[in-house]
Design a protein around this motif. Structure first.
Motif, PDB file in Angstrom:
ATOM      1  N   ILE A  33       0.857  -1.194   0.000  1.00 25.35           N
ATOM      2  CA  ILE A  33       0.000   0.000   0.000  1.00 25.35           C
ATOM      3  C   ILE A  33       0.892   1.242   0.000  1.00 25.35           C
ATOM      4  N   MET A  34       0.310   2.358  -0.391  1.00 22.02           N
ATOM      5  CA  MET A  34       1.079   3.598  -0.460  1.00 22.02           C
ATOM      6  C   MET A  34       1.653   3.982   0.896  1.00 22.02           C
ATOM      7  N   GLN A  35       2.830   4.561   0.864  1.00 22.49           N
ATOM      8  CA  GLN A  35       3.432   5.058   2.101  1.00 22.49           C
ATOM      9  C   GLN A  35       2.603   6.222   2.634  1.00 22.49           C
ATOM     10  N   ILE A  57      -5.983   2.302 -10.678  1.00 23.64           N
ATOM     11  CA  ILE A  57      -5.513   1.028 -11.215  1.00 23.64           C
ATOM     12  C   ILE A  57      -4.594   0.415 -10.175  1.00 23.64           C
ATOM     13  N   GLY A  58      -5.040  -0.687  -9.552  1.00 18.57           N
ATOM     14  CA  GLY A  58      -4.304  -1.299  -8.441  1.00 18.57           C
ATOM     15  C   GLY A  58      -4.949  -0.951  -7.111  1.00 18.57           C
ATOM     16  N   THR A  59      -6.019  -1.691  -6.763  1.00 20.38           N
ATOM     17  CA  THR A  59      -6.752  -1.462  -5.511  1.00 20.38           C
ATOM     18  C   THR A  59      -5.992  -2.011  -4.323  1.00 20.38           C
ATOM     19  N   TYR A  63      -6.905   0.321   0.495  1.00 21.73           N
ATOM     20  CA  TYR A  63      -6.420   1.368   1.417  1.00 21.73           C
ATOM     21  C   TYR A  63      -6.428   2.755   0.766  1.00 21.73           C
ATOM     22  N   SER A  64      -5.761   2.901  -0.364  1.00 24.24           N
ATOM     23  CA  SER A  64      -5.697   4.236  -0.980  1.00 24.24           C
ATOM     24  C   SER A  64      -7.086   4.689  -1.444  1.00 24.24           C
ATOM     25  N   ALA A  65      -7.922   3.755  -1.893  1.00 26.61           N
ATOM     26  CA  ALA A  65      -9.281   4.134  -2.329  1.00 26.61           C
ATOM     27  C   ALA A  65     -10.065   4.720  -1.152  1.00 26.61           C
ATOM     28  N   ILE A  80      -9.578  -0.879  -9.878  1.00 30.17           N
ATOM     29  CA  ILE A  80      -9.392  -2.182 -10.537  1.00 30.17           C
ATOM     30  C   ILE A  80      -8.303  -3.000  -9.840  1.00 30.17           C
ATOM     31  N   GLU A  81      -8.602  -4.278  -9.623  1.00 29.43           N
ATOM     32  CA  GLU A  81      -7.617  -5.180  -8.995  1.00 29.43           C
ATOM     33  C   GLU A  81      -7.761  -6.575  -9.617  1.00 29.43           C
ATOM     34  N   ARG A  82      -6.628  -7.213  -9.895  1.00 28.37           N
ATOM     35  CA  ARG A  82      -6.704  -8.530 -10.545  1.00 28.37           C
ATOM     36  C   ARG A  82      -6.522  -9.700  -9.576  1.00 28.37           C
ATOM     37  N   ASP A  83      -5.998  -9.433  -8.384  1.00 30.20           N
ATOM     38  CA  ASP A  83      -5.729 -10.519  -7.434  1.00 30.20           C
ATOM     39  C   ASP A  83      -6.992 -10.791  -6.614  1.00 30.20           C
ATOM     40  N   VAL A  85      -7.746 -12.627  -4.031  1.00 28.74           N
ATOM     41  CA  VAL A  85      -7.686 -12.578  -2.560  1.00 28.74           C
ATOM     42  C   VAL A  85      -7.743 -11.124  -2.097  1.00 28.74           C
ATOM     43  N   ARG A  86      -6.996 -10.254  -2.819  1.00 30.81           N
ATOM     44  CA  ARG A  86      -7.001  -8.832  -2.450  1.00 30.81           C
ATOM     45  C   ARG A  86      -8.362  -8.193  -2.729  1.00 30.81           C
ATOM     46  N   VAL A  87      -8.997  -8.601  -3.819  1.00 30.02           N
ATOM     47  CA  VAL A  87     -10.334  -8.064  -4.127  1.00 30.02           C
ATOM     48  C   VAL A  87     -11.295  -8.376  -2.984  1.00 30.02           C
ATOM     49  N   GLY A 108     -10.343  -7.799 -12.128  1.00 27.95           N
ATOM     50  CA  GLY A 108      -9.817  -8.207 -13.423  1.00 27.95           C
ATOM     51  C   GLY A 108      -8.517  -7.502 -13.733  1.00 27.95           C
ATOM     52  N   ASP A 109      -7.913  -7.885 -14.855  1.00 30.47           N
ATOM     53  CA  ASP A 109      -6.687  -7.232 -15.302  1.00 30.47           C
ATOM     54  C   ASP A 109      -7.044  -5.884 -15.919  1.00 30.47           C
ATOM     55  N   ALA A 110      -6.365  -4.843 -15.465  1.00 26.37           N
ATOM     56  CA  ALA A 110      -6.684  -3.485 -15.933  1.00 26.37           C
ATOM     57  C   ALA A 110      -6.529  -3.348 -17.448  1.00 26.37           C
ATOM     58  N   LEU A 111      -5.734  -4.238 -18.051  1.00 28.75           N
ATOM     59  CA  LEU A 111      -5.571  -4.150 -19.502  1.00 28.75           C
ATOM     60  C   LEU A 111      -6.724  -4.825 -20.250  1.00 28.75           C
ATOM     61  N   ILE A 127      -2.537   5.666 -11.164  1.00 30.54           N
ATOM     62  CA  ILE A 127      -1.916   4.416 -11.622  1.00 30.54           C
ATOM     63  C   ILE A 127      -0.957   3.910 -10.547  1.00 30.54           C
ATOM     64  N   ASP A 128      -1.264   2.716 -10.020  1.00 30.19           N
ATOM     65  CA  ASP A 128      -0.454   2.154  -8.928  1.00 30.19           C
ATOM     66  C   ASP A 128      -0.472   0.624  -9.040  1.00 30.19           C
ATOM     67  N   ALA A 129      -0.175   0.101 -10.223  1.00 32.79           N
ATOM     68  CA  ALA A 129      -0.220  -1.355 -10.442  1.00 32.79           C
ATOM     69  C   ALA A 129       1.126  -1.811 -11.016  1.00 32.79           C
ATOM     70  N   ALA A 130       1.133  -2.883 -11.816  1.00 33.46           N
ATOM     71  CA  ALA A 130       2.391  -3.466 -12.314  1.00 33.46           C
ATOM     72  C   ALA A 130       3.265  -2.404 -12.991  1.00 33.46           C
ATOM     73  N   LYS A 131       4.456  -2.239 -12.443  1.00 34.31           N
ATOM     74  CA  LYS A 131       5.312  -1.111 -12.845  1.00 34.31           C
ATOM     75  C   LYS A 131       5.849  -1.238 -14.273  1.00 34.31           C
TER      76      LYS A 131
HETATM   77  N1  SAH Z   1      -3.184   1.488  -4.481  1.00 31.77           N
HETATM   78  C1  SAH Z   1      -2.994   0.540  -3.390  1.00 31.77           C
HETATM   79  C2  SAH Z   1      -1.780  -0.342  -3.596  1.00 31.77           C
HETATM   80  C3  SAH Z   1      -1.747  -1.081  -4.883  1.00 31.77           C
HETATM   81  S1  SAH Z   1      -0.461  -2.294  -4.923  1.00 31.77           S
HETATM   82  C4  SAH Z   1      -2.841   1.299  -2.092  1.00 31.77           C
HETATM   83  O1  SAH Z   1      -1.985   2.192  -2.032  1.00 31.77           O
HETATM   84  O2  SAH Z   1      -3.565   1.016  -1.149  1.00 31.77           O
HETATM   85  C5  SAH Z   1      -0.569  -2.757  -6.597  1.00 31.77           C
HETATM   86  C6  SAH Z   1      -1.729  -3.667  -6.907  1.00 31.77           C
HETATM   87  O3  SAH Z   1      -1.904  -3.671  -8.321  1.00 31.77           O
HETATM   88  C7  SAH Z   1      -1.511  -5.127  -6.500  1.00 31.77           C
HETATM   89  O4  SAH Z   1      -2.515  -5.528  -5.596  1.00 31.77           O
HETATM   90  C8  SAH Z   1      -1.582  -5.911  -7.802  1.00 31.77           C
HETATM   91  O5  SAH Z   1      -2.257  -7.152  -7.693  1.00 31.77           O
HETATM   92  C9  SAH Z   1      -2.370  -4.960  -8.705  1.00 31.77           C
HETATM   93  N2  SAH Z   1      -2.100  -5.087 -10.131  1.00 31.77           N
HETATM   94  C10 SAH Z   1      -0.897  -5.183 -10.746  1.00 31.77           C
HETATM   95  N3  SAH Z   1      -1.057  -5.243 -12.072  1.00 31.77           N
HETATM   96  C11 SAH Z   1      -2.385  -5.198 -12.328  1.00 31.77           C
HETATM   97  C12 SAH Z   1      -3.163  -5.229 -13.502  1.00 31.77           C
HETATM   98  N4  SAH Z   1      -2.598  -5.349 -14.704  1.00 31.77           N
HETATM   99  N5  SAH Z   1      -4.515  -5.149 -13.388  1.00 31.77           N
HETATM  100  C13 SAH Z   1      -5.095  -5.048 -12.162  1.00 31.77           C
HETATM  101  N6  SAH Z   1      -4.396  -5.015 -11.014  1.00 31.77           N
HETATM  102  C14 SAH Z   1      -3.064  -5.083 -11.087  1.00 31.77           C
END
Ligand code: SAH
Ligand code: MG
Length: 210
Positions: A33-35, A57-59, A63-65, A80-83, A85-87, A108-111, A127-131
């Motif tokens: 999660i974000m610092q 992008i990246g729930t 926390y951040s939402a 959006i979140e693809r994992d 368990v995290r969803v 789902g996958d954001a793409l 944007i906070d998902a796969a770097k």
């Molecule tokens: N924004 C959150 C932290 C996100 S961590 C916060 O600060 O509280 C990054 C998340 O992005 C991870 O849970 C990961 O599963 C998700 N993620 C990575 N690539 C993704 C993609 N292509 N589509 C959806 N989710 C993705």
């Protein structure tokens, strides 16, 4: 050098019980999660921008939402979140926060997913998902941002890896770092955006759409 430091953090005000539980869950389960300093800065910029709608992008666990929804009392967030368990965790935490009417979680996958059916424009995109995929996220979602809207992009510093000579980056992370740098060069020169790098948290890039 670490961007976030104990001095800045020492002034951050205590969070409510639910947020503290989420912070603890994230620490225990290694959810990135974000610092604190990063989310504080992001929220302050959002208060200035006053978006009515945010796409995240990246729930992760929400926390951040939840923090963004608490900072802006009217905002509607789609995240959006693809994992899975995290969803599930995010749905639980968002439900308990009482903000489920303003936070929509899309699994789902954001793409791949379609958020245009929920709404056709978003004043802000976070944007906070796969770097390694930042450019793809940007290309897919920036058209949904109107002129004057803002894209906020986290982890531009990649815990210091972005700043290393590529040979010093662990091999399995090189593609991701190369992609991140290519994206940064591309967006900084993009004629449709004015971008600035904010050295807070793990590095926040803020791109204003012309
Ligand atoms: N924004 C959150 C932290 C996100 S961590 C916060 O600060 O509280 C990054 C998340 O992005 C991870 O849970 C990961 O599963 C998700 N993620 C990575 N690539 C993704 C993609 N292509 N589509 C959806 N989710 C993705
Ligand atoms: Mg992040």
């Amino acid at each position: 050098m670490e961007l976030s430091d104990a001095y800045i953090d020492s002034f951050i005000q205590p969070r409510d019980e639910l947020l503290q539980e989420m912070e603890q869950y994230a620490a225990e389960h290694h959810v990135p999660i974000m610092q604190l300093s990063g989310i504080e800065a992001l929220n302050q910029l959002l208060r200035l921008q006053k978006p009515q709608t945010i796409l995240e992008i990246g729930t992760a666990i929400g926390y951040s939402a939840i923090r963004m929804a608490q900072a802006l009392s009217e905002v509607q967030i789609v995240t959006i979140e693809r994992d899975e368990v995290r969803v599930e965790k995010a749905r639980d935490f968002v439900g308990r926060s009482g903000l489920a009417n303003r936070i929509t979680i899309v699994e789902g996958d954001a793409l791949d997913v379609d958020v245009e059916s929920i709404r056709s424009t978003y004043d802000a995109v976070f944007i906070d998902a796969a770097k390694g995929q930042y450019q793809k996220f940007f290309e897919k979602y920036s058209p949904l941002v109107p002129s004057g809207g803002v894209l906020y992009i986290d982890n531009m510093y990649m815990h210091g890896l972005s700043d290393l000579d590529i040979k010093e980056v662990p091999r399995r992370k090189r593609t991701m770092i190369r992609n991140l740098k290519t994206f940064t060069d591309w967006i900084m020169q993009h004629p449709d955006y004015t971008c600035a790098f904010f050295p807070v948290g793990d590095g926040l890039l803020i791109c204003l759409k012309r």
